[in-house]
Motif scaffolding. Structure first.
Motif, PDB file in Angstrom:
ATOM      1  N   ALA A  59       8.057  11.458  -0.912  1.00 31.03           N
ATOM      2  CA  ALA A  59       7.265  10.958   0.011  1.00 31.03           C
ATOM      3  C   ALA A  59       6.007  10.705  -0.596  1.00 31.03           C
ATOM      4  N   SER A  60       5.356  11.308  -1.398  1.00 27.17           N
ATOM      5  CA  SER A  60       4.407  11.143  -2.257  1.00 27.17           C
ATOM      6  C   SER A  60       4.318   9.948  -3.087  1.00 27.17           C
ATOM      7  N   CYS A  61       5.558   9.613  -3.718  1.00 30.88           N
ATOM      8  CA  CYS A  61       5.427   8.407  -4.299  1.00 30.88           C
ATOM      9  C   CYS A  61       5.424   7.322  -3.405  1.00 30.88           C
ATOM     10  N   GLU A  62       5.959   7.286  -2.203  1.00 29.59           N
ATOM     11  CA  GLU A  62       6.014   6.379  -1.488  1.00 29.59           C
ATOM     12  C   GLU A  62       4.683   6.005  -1.016  1.00 29.59           C
ATOM     13  N   ARG A  63       3.888   6.872  -0.779  1.00 30.65           N
ATOM     14  CA  ARG A  63       2.546   7.079  -0.223  1.00 30.65           C
ATOM     15  C   ARG A  63       1.706   6.142  -1.265  1.00 30.65           C
ATOM     16  N   ARG A  65       2.818   4.122  -3.374  1.00 29.29           N
ATOM     17  CA  ARG A  65       3.189   2.455  -3.447  1.00 29.29           C
ATOM     18  C   ARG A  65       2.451   2.190  -2.385  1.00 29.29           C
ATOM     19  N   ASP A  66       2.287   2.577  -1.051  1.00 24.70           N
ATOM     20  CA  ASP A  66       1.884   2.161   0.213  1.00 24.70           C
ATOM     21  C   ASP A  66       0.990   3.196   0.868  1.00 24.70           C
ATOM     22  N   PRO A  67      -0.241   3.156   0.637  1.00 22.45           N
ATOM     23  CA  PRO A  67      -1.383   4.154   1.066  1.00 22.45           C
ATOM     24  C   PRO A  67      -1.476   4.189   2.571  1.00 22.45           C
ATOM     25  N   ASP A  68      -0.973   3.208   3.434  1.00 19.01           N
ATOM     26  CA  ASP A  68      -0.929   3.116   4.969  1.00 19.01           C
ATOM     27  C   ASP A  68      -0.051   4.416   5.200  1.00 19.01           C
ATOM     28  N   LEU A  69       0.937   4.761   4.412  1.00 15.88           N
ATOM     29  CA  LEU A  69       1.702   5.901   4.975  1.00 15.88           C
ATOM     30  C   LEU A  69       1.088   7.264   4.926  1.00 15.88           C
ATOM     31  N   ARG A  70       0.083   7.437   4.206  1.00 10.47           N
ATOM     32  CA  ARG A  70      -0.696   8.612   4.359  1.00 10.47           C
ATOM     33  C   ARG A  70      -0.985   8.914   5.610  1.00 10.47           C
ATOM     34  N   GLY A  71      -0.519  10.165   6.074  1.00  9.91           N
ATOM     35  CA  GLY A  71      -0.826  11.074   7.229  1.00  9.91           C
ATOM     36  C   GLY A  71       0.423  10.692   8.170  1.00  9.91           C
ATOM     37  N   GLU A  72       1.228   9.804   7.985  1.00 11.76           N
ATOM     38  CA  GLU A  72       2.154   9.455   8.948  1.00 11.76           C
ATOM     39  C   GLU A  72       3.498  10.160   8.458  1.00 11.76           C
ATOM     40  N   PRO A  73       4.391  10.618   9.223  1.00 13.57           N
ATOM     41  CA  PRO A  73       5.677  11.162   9.199  1.00 13.57           C
ATOM     42  C   PRO A  73       6.747  10.363   8.138  1.00 13.57           C
ATOM     43  N   VAL A  74       6.983  10.752   7.085  1.00  7.33           N
ATOM     44  CA  VAL A  74       7.776   9.916   5.853  1.00  7.33           C
ATOM     45  C   VAL A  74       9.019  10.633   5.824  1.00  7.33           C
ATOM     46  N   GLY A 134       8.657   8.150  13.060  1.00  3.80           N
ATOM     47  CA  GLY A 134       8.564   8.367  11.823  1.00  3.80           C
ATOM     48  C   GLY A 134       8.967   7.085  10.787  1.00  3.80           C
ATOM     49  N   ARG A 135       8.309   6.882   9.583  1.00  4.02           N
ATOM     50  CA  ARG A 135       8.863   5.749   8.718  1.00  4.02           C
ATOM     51  C   ARG A 135       9.848   6.506   7.919  1.00  4.02           C
TER      52      ARG A 135
END
Length: 516
Positions: A59-63, A65-74, A134-135
């Motif tokens: 999940a940290s790797c995906e964030r 790559r896509d900072p918009d995922l920060r704070g989102e349920p991933v 969630g994403r």
């Protein structure tokens, strides 16, 4: 622990010693900075072991790559795609875990607890509430391994002795880089880390230095536990997640462990946890107070080992695992388009990698480069050889040819790798045989499929890659011993239990095998 502050890091050297001592040594004058020459003035000093555990790594790797995922349920996993009915969660971020989604959760259950964001429609009263969705993202191992390489580069630079346990976990013996001495002379400052450490020590400063370098250079957060032995360091890294730093100095390990549930002990899985509970043993303190021979009757040598570890004793040394699959060297640069500087850098890296391969007596079948473009776009290129070789000139030649693709690009980091290593003696492929091969553009350095951060294709990952894979070794199968096989003593693997298949970890991430 959120928002770790930046601090100067002091280091002092001590000899390797037993796992647990009576107390931290008193402060000494003149601590040294990382990398400085250090003295050898202690007869029986304590080891300084760090356990580095990446927080919800995929999940940290995906964030990253896509900072918009920060704070989102991933949720990273498989089986949620249209038409798919079978799958499981590989990683759930802490936000997703608040909805009851954890690693190894069947994807059908995960979707019941946390619907997909794509299915939310504010205009549809029957659709899920967007705030309760969630994403969901597919597993992209090629990408995660690229980020893991960034982390490994930091760890290898920070420790002379490194044990890579999995893609997101490693032990470091930094005894020769730092010490348990207090910082501040006669009036040491209070510790800024969680755990029983009361004053700030050189070891705490060095661990913070490692932690901050990982986040700065790899872009992902890590939790670090520091203790005088491996098992205590591992428990410490889990004690203050995410983004935590927990320091357990010598003399305080047993006290630190005592109130924790037995599942927190290194090597206790669900089966052993239940068996201990049936005997009225529910905390690590209960284990420490137990008669070793009584537990040995129930659990064999593992019972004695559990008592020792609960009492703060663990004499295992941090040792590398097996032979490496690749050798690489990377160098960060100021952002540059200077072709000559890029070529000089790659040539130097190629020479160093080839030298290391020769020193280790290994041949290699693949030569590759990494080019990191701003802000963090990782590109890898590799060429396969017809057979194993030991040829430094060829490493440079191929690396420079692969680099030519990025001649006009601005880069911030370059790397060279040789992989598909062969440590056995045998005939080498000739240069003439190599000349007939083609160029594998876009190949990952180890897998021969597209890699890097610009696409997900070609990862080849399956559910079995990260659920139920791996083998037991000292209770280090992957990453969460509390749910792994009941393996405690050195080299002792336990089969026939129901602890191993679950593969779930306390950090919400399933294991994907070794880093190396």
């Amino acid at each position: 622990m959120e928002g770790v502050d930046s601090r100067s890091v002091a280091s002092g050297a001590v000899d390797d010693g037993p796992g647990e001592a009576d107390a931290a040594r008193p402060a000494t004058d003149g601590g040294t900075l990382p990398g400085s020459d250090v003295g050898d003035d202690a007869d029986e000093p304590d080891r300084v072991v760090c356990h580095v555990d990446m927080d919800c790594f995929y999940a940290s790797c995906e964030r990253l790559r896509d900072p918009d995922l920060r704070g989102e349920p991933v949720v990273v996993g498989m089986g949620y795609e249209p038409g798919e009915t079978v799958g499981a969660v590989a990683t759930a971020s802490y936000e997703a875990r608040a909805f009851g989604v954890e690693s190894a959760t069947p994807i059908s259950e995960a979707l019941d607890r946390l619907p997909r964001r794509a299915d939310a429609d504010p205009a549809d009263p029957d659709a899920p509430d967007p705030d309760e969705t969630g994403r969901y993202l597919p597993v992209d191992m090629a990408f995660y391994e690229e980020v893991a390489e960034e982390v490994k580069a930091v760890l290898r630079d920070c420790a002379d002795v490194l044990r890579e346990v999995s893609v997101d976990e490693a032990y470091l013996d930094v005894t020769d880089r730092t010490a348990w001495d207090a910082v501040g002379g006669d009036d040491p400052e209070p510790s800024a880390a969680a755990g029983p450490s009361e004053v700030r020590t050189l070891a705490e400063g060095y661990a913070r230095h490692v932690k901050q370098r990982i986040e700065r250079e790899a872009g992902v957060p890590a939790s670090v536990g520091v203790a005088p032995n491996m098992s205590a360091a591992k428990v410490a890294s889990d004690a203050d997640k995410p983004d935590g730093l927990v320091v357990v100095p010598p003399g305080s390990v047993a006290t630190f462990l005592a109130p924790l549930p037995t599942a927190a002990l290194h090597g206790v899985g669900p089966v052993t946890e239940r068996a201990l509970a049936e005997r009225g043993i529910e905390t690590a303190g209960d284990v420490a107070d137990a008669d070793p021979e009584t537990l040995a009757e129930a659990f064999g040598d593992r019972g004695r080992a559990l008592v020792r570890r609960a009492r703060g004793k663990d004499d295992r040394e941090v040792t590398p695992r097996g032979l490496p699959k690749s050798l690489s060297r990377e160098s960060s640069l100021p952002r540059t388009t200077d072709e000559e500087r890029k070529r000089e850098t790659v040539a130097a890296l190629a020479a160093d990698v080839a030298r290391r391969a020769r020193e280790r007596g290994c041949l290699y079948r693949t030569i590759g480069i990494k080019a990191v473009l701003p802000p963090f776009d990782v590109n890898t290129r590799a060429r396969s050889l017809p057979g194993p070789v030991d040829d430094p000139d060829l490493v440079e030649e191929v690396a420079l040819e692969l680099l030519s693709e990025f001649a006009d690009d601005e880069v911030r980091k370059l790397g060279v790798r040789v992989s598909n290593l062969d440590f056995s003696e045998g005939d080498q492929a000739t240069l003439g045989g190599f000349e007939g091969t083609g160029r594998d553009r876009g190949d990952d350095l180890d897998r021969g499929g597209p890699a890097g951060r610009d696409g997900r294709e070609g990862t080849g990952a399956t559910i079995t890659d990260w659920i139920g894979g791996g083998s037991a070794d000292d209770g280090e199968t992957g990453h969460g011993d509390s749910d792994e096989s009941d393996t405690v003593s050195e080299g002792e693997a336990v089969s026939g239990t129901d602890d191993a298949p679950e593969r779930r970890t306390d950090d919400g991430q399933a294991s994907l095998g070794d880093w190396s």
